[in-house]
Design a protein around this motif. Structure first.
Motif, PDB file in Angstrom:
ATOM      1  N   THR A 142       0.828  -1.204   0.000  1.00 36.28           N
ATOM      2  CA  THR A 142       0.000   0.000   0.000  1.00 36.28           C
ATOM      3  C   THR A 142       0.864   1.257   0.000  1.00 36.28           C
ATOM      4  N   VAL A 143       1.874   1.303   0.870  1.00 29.91           N
ATOM      5  CA  VAL A 143       2.699   2.512   0.957  1.00 29.91           C
ATOM      6  C   VAL A 143       3.639   2.669  -0.229  1.00 29.91           C
ATOM      7  N   THR A 144       3.865   1.601  -0.976  1.00 31.19           N
ATOM      8  CA  THR A 144       4.698   1.716  -2.180  1.00 31.19           C
ATOM      9  C   THR A 144       3.856   1.970  -3.430  1.00 31.19           C
ATOM     10  N   GLY A 145       2.571   2.246  -3.238  1.00 28.16           N
ATOM     11  CA  GLY A 145       1.737   2.688  -4.344  1.00 28.16           C
ATOM     12  C   GLY A 145       0.870   1.636  -5.001  1.00 28.16           C
ATOM     13  N   LYS A 146       0.862   0.419  -4.499  1.00 23.46           N
ATOM     14  CA  LYS A 146      -0.019  -0.604  -5.078  1.00 23.46           C
ATOM     15  C   LYS A 146      -1.440  -0.361  -4.573  1.00 23.46           C
ATOM     16  N   SER A 147      -2.348  -0.147  -5.489  1.00 26.95           N
ATOM     17  CA  SER A 147      -3.735   0.085  -5.086  1.00 26.95           C
ATOM     18  C   SER A 147      -4.632  -1.102  -5.411  1.00 26.95           C
ATOM     19  N   SER A 148      -4.029  -2.148  -5.998  1.00 23.61           N
ATOM     20  CA  SER A 148      -4.799  -3.326  -6.360  1.00 23.61           C
ATOM     21  C   SER A 148      -4.007  -4.584  -6.009  1.00 23.61           C
ATOM     22  N   LEU A 149      -4.635  -5.449  -5.223  1.00 22.91           N
ATOM     23  CA  LEU A 149      -4.057  -6.737  -4.861  1.00 22.91           C
ATOM     24  C   LEU A 149      -5.012  -7.820  -5.333  1.00 22.91           C
ATOM     25  N   THR A 150      -4.460  -8.887  -5.893  1.00 20.75           N
ATOM     26  CA  THR A 150      -5.283 -10.002  -6.341  1.00 20.75           C
ATOM     27  C   THR A 150      -4.743 -11.291  -5.743  1.00 20.75           C
ATOM     28  N   PHE A 151      -5.658 -12.131  -5.291  1.00 24.22           N
ATOM     29  CA  PHE A 151      -5.341 -13.453  -4.766  1.00 24.22           C
ATOM     30  C   PHE A 151      -6.026 -14.472  -5.661  1.00 24.22           C
ATOM     31  N   ILE A 152      -5.273 -15.475  -6.121  1.00 22.68           N
ATOM     32  CA  ILE A 152      -5.866 -16.542  -6.929  1.00 22.68           C
ATOM     33  C   ILE A 152      -5.840 -17.840  -6.139  1.00 22.68           C
ATOM     34  N   ILE A 153      -6.985 -18.512  -6.142  1.00 22.85           N
ATOM     35  CA  ILE A 153      -7.128 -19.841  -5.551  1.00 22.85           C
ATOM     36  C   ILE A 153      -7.466 -20.788  -6.701  1.00 22.85           C
ATOM     37  N   GLY A 154      -6.592 -21.735  -6.936  1.00 22.74           N
ATOM     38  CA  GLY A 154      -6.825 -22.695  -8.017  1.00 22.74           C
ATOM     39  C   GLY A 154      -7.926 -23.677  -7.649  1.00 22.74           C
ATOM     40  N   GLY A 155      -8.220 -24.545  -8.579  1.00 27.89           N
ATOM     41  CA  GLY A 155      -9.262 -25.540  -8.376  1.00 27.89           C
ATOM     42  C   GLY A 155      -8.760 -26.774  -7.648  1.00 27.89           C
ATOM     43  N   ALA A 156      -9.579 -27.773  -7.611  1.00 25.05           N
ATOM     44  CA  ALA A 156      -9.296 -28.996  -6.857  1.00 25.05           C
ATOM     45  C   ALA A 156      -8.082 -29.758  -7.378  1.00 25.05           C
ATOM     46  N   PHE A 157      -7.689 -29.518  -8.625  1.00 24.52           N
ATOM     47  CA  PHE A 157      -6.595 -30.287  -9.211  1.00 24.52           C
ATOM     48  C   PHE A 157      -5.262 -29.554  -9.214  1.00 24.52           C
ATOM     49  N   GLY A 158      -5.250 -28.347  -8.653  1.00 23.83           N
ATOM     50  CA  GLY A 158      -3.990 -27.630  -8.531  1.00 23.83           C
ATOM     51  C   GLY A 158      -3.865 -26.452  -9.474  1.00 23.83           C
ATOM     52  N   LEU A 159      -2.606 -26.097  -9.766  1.00 22.96           N
ATOM     53  CA  LEU A 159      -2.286 -24.897 -10.537  1.00 22.96           C
ATOM     54  C   LEU A 159      -1.384 -25.235 -11.715  1.00 22.96           C
ATOM     55  N   SER A 160      -1.474 -24.421 -12.747  1.00 20.11           N
ATOM     56  CA  SER A 160      -0.563 -24.568 -13.876  1.00 20.11           C
ATOM     57  C   SER A 160       0.787 -23.954 -13.525  1.00 20.11           C
ATOM     58  N   ASP A 161       1.819 -24.398 -14.221  1.00 18.78           N
ATOM     59  CA  ASP A 161       3.149 -23.812 -14.029  1.00 18.78           C
ATOM     60  C   ASP A 161       3.143 -22.338 -14.416  1.00 18.78           C
ATOM     61  N   GLU A 162       2.412 -21.986 -15.472  1.00 17.25           N
ATOM     62  CA  GLU A 162       2.335 -20.586 -15.909  1.00 17.25           C
ATOM     63  C   GLU A 162       1.769 -19.699 -14.811  1.00 17.25           C
ATOM     64  N   LEU A 163       0.748 -20.177 -14.138  1.00 19.85           N
ATOM     65  CA  LEU A 163       0.133 -19.403 -13.057  1.00 19.85           C
ATOM     66  C   LEU A 163       1.138 -19.181 -11.929  1.00 19.85           C
ATOM     67  N   ARG A 164       1.865 -20.218 -11.576  1.00 22.90           N
ATOM     68  CA  ARG A 164       2.893 -20.085 -10.533  1.00 22.90           C
ATOM     69  C   ARG A 164       3.971 -19.077 -10.953  1.00 22.90           C
ATOM     70  N   LYS A 165       4.397 -19.144 -12.201  1.00 19.32           N
ATOM     71  CA  LYS A 165       5.471 -18.265 -12.684  1.00 19.32           C
ATOM     72  C   LYS A 165       5.018 -16.814 -12.791  1.00 19.32           C
ATOM     73  N   THR A 166       3.737 -16.596 -13.029  1.00 16.81           N
ATOM     74  CA  THR A 166       3.204 -15.242 -13.184  1.00 16.81           C
ATOM     75  C   THR A 166       3.037 -14.543 -11.838  1.00 16.81           C
ATOM     76  N   ALA A 167       2.888 -15.302 -10.787  1.00 18.54           N
ATOM     77  CA  ALA A 167       2.633 -14.743  -9.453  1.00 18.54           C
ATOM     78  C   ALA A 167       3.767 -13.830  -9.012  1.00 18.54           C
TER      79      ALA A 167
END
Length: 159
Positions: free
Chosen positions: A96-121
């Protein structure tokens, strides 16, 4: 500040919806919380590793399409870093103090996450070494976001 939670799968249990609704209401004085649910991709019974990877990739791309531009992206992942409540509060405060006004949290489905999703985080976080349903994690996450705001305001957050 705006916080977005994006998840694969719809909440099915009333008690989870009620809990999320309660913490969403408690968060209103502090932040705008948006919750986006996308349908989970269908996984065949006993998929091959290739099939599973392909389906997770499709689901991951659909999740990422929902992320607001210029948002700091937390992805909840079993292999992520463990944060205490105070550490999560500190991270949110720092963003917040460094200027981020948007935070997003992703919760994957029952089978997990893609490698791309992990790398993008921007940050991979884990709630526990224990396994929880992705639906329960959504309630835990909303509660921890609320707790973070209480901690950052110096207000009591547990009894």
């Amino acid at each position: 500040m705006r916080i977005t939670i994006i998840s694969a799968g719809k909440l099915k249990e009333n008690y989870l919806r009620e809990g999320i609704s309660e913490f969403t209401k408690r968060l209103r004085p502090f932040t705008q919380l948006d919750i986006i649910e996308i349908a989970e991709e269908k996984m065949p019974d006993a998929p091959s590793a290739k099939e599973k990877e392909k389906i997770l990739d499709i689901e991951g791309k659909r999740l990422l399409k929902q992320v607001p531009s210029d948002s700091f992206l937390f992805v909840l992942d079993v292999y992520g870093k463990f944060f205490s409540s105070e550490e999560l509060a500190e991270k949110i405060s720092l963003l917040t103090v460094t200027g981020k006004s948007s935070l997003t949290f992703i919760i994957g489905g029952a089978f997990g996450l893609s490698d791309e999703l992990r790398k993008t985080a921007d940050s991979l976080i884990s709630f526990s070494k224990m396994t929880f349903t992705h639906q329960m994690v959504k309630l835990l996450l909303v509660e921890q976001i609320y707790r973070s705001f209480k901690i950052n305001r110096g207000e009591p957050y547990h009894w």
